[in-house]
Design an enzyme around this catalytic site. Structure first.
Site, short mmCIF file in Angstrom:
data_model
loop_
_atom_site.label_atom_id
_atom_site.label_comp_id
_atom_site.label_asym_id
_atom_site.label_seq_id
_atom_site.Cartn_x
_atom_site.Cartn_y
_atom_site.Cartn_z
N ASP A 130 41.48 38.39 45.47
CA ASP A 130 42.29 39.15 44.51
C ASP A 130 43.58 39.65 45.13
O ASP A 130 43.66 39.88 46.34
CB ASP A 130 41.50 40.34 43.97
CG ASP A 130 40.29 39.93 43.16
OD1 ASP A 130 40.36 38.88 42.48
OD2 ASP A 130 39.28 40.65 43.21
N ARG A 131 44.55 39.87 44.27
CA ARG A 131 45.87 40.34 44.70
C ARG A 131 45.77 41.65 45.49
O ARG A 131 46.49 41.87 46.46
CB ARG A 131 46.75 40.52 43.46
CG ARG A 131 48.16 40.93 43.76
CD ARG A 131 49.00 40.91 42.49
NE ARG A 131 50.30 41.45 42.76
CZ ARG A 131 50.87 42.42 42.09
NH1 ARG A 131 50.27 42.96 41.05
NH2 ARG A 131 52.06 42.86 42.42
#
Length: 182
Positions: free
Chosen positions: A45-46
């Site tokens: 995930d970012r």
């Protein structure tokens, strides 16, 4: 011979080479890796950091990312609150999430690791304790570690993947990568 890239993904970077549909400019893998024909084997995930594997070999990509191969993924997780034996036992037994029961995990309290500074820094609150745990899972559901720790009463503050199977972040600074011969 297959190419395998071990990349230490910084916080805020997308685990893809392009960013379509966003009105704001966000960093992607292409800001760090200029090597045609490689693709991420899995995702991160970012708002997570750490080890992301990329390869040009479709079979290797599948073996790394497909849950049926149950490749262990180890995370260093800074959580809000104190990781009690009860909370760790819940993680080790498996947690019931909205999409079903997770497989058992390996969870343990650890001393704060010696890490790079994160930009932006993790919020600090004087009145709320935090601690670090090491968590190893063999699945790869969407935001699984964050959902598991929250369900155990330990919301995640910082999440760093440090190993996937035999591959680790050792010696790889944030935003840099290492080529491994397979």
């Amino acid at each position: 011979m297959a190419k395998l890239i071990l990349f230490n993904k910084p916080y805020g970077v997308l685990s893809q080479f392009t960013d379509r549909g966003s009105e704001t400019v966000r960093e992607t893998l292409s800001d760090y890796i200029a090597m045609p024909g490689i693709y991420p084997a899995g995702r991160l995930d970012r708002d997570s950091e750490g080890l992301l594997l990329l390869t040009d070999d479709g079979r290797l990509q599948s073996r790394i990312s497909d849950p049926k191969y149950k490749l262990p993924k180890t995370y260093l997780v800074q959580v809000e609150g104190e990781a009690t034996d009860t909370a760790l036992a819940k993680l080790e037994q498996g947690i019931l999430l909205k999409d079903g029961m997770t497989a058992p995990a390996k969870a343990q309290r650890i001393d704060p690791p010696d890490l790079w500074e994160r930009d932006p820094p993790v919020r600090f609150r004087k009145t709320v304790p935090d601690c670090w745990i090491s968590l190893t899972i063999r699945e790869g559901r969407n935001r699984q570690v964050r959902r598991m720790t929250a369900a155990a009463g330990l919301p995640t503050l910082r999440l760093i993947r440090c190993a996937i199977g035999e591959w680790t972040l050792d010696g790889i600074d944030p935003g840099t990568w290492k080529h491994i011969k397979i």
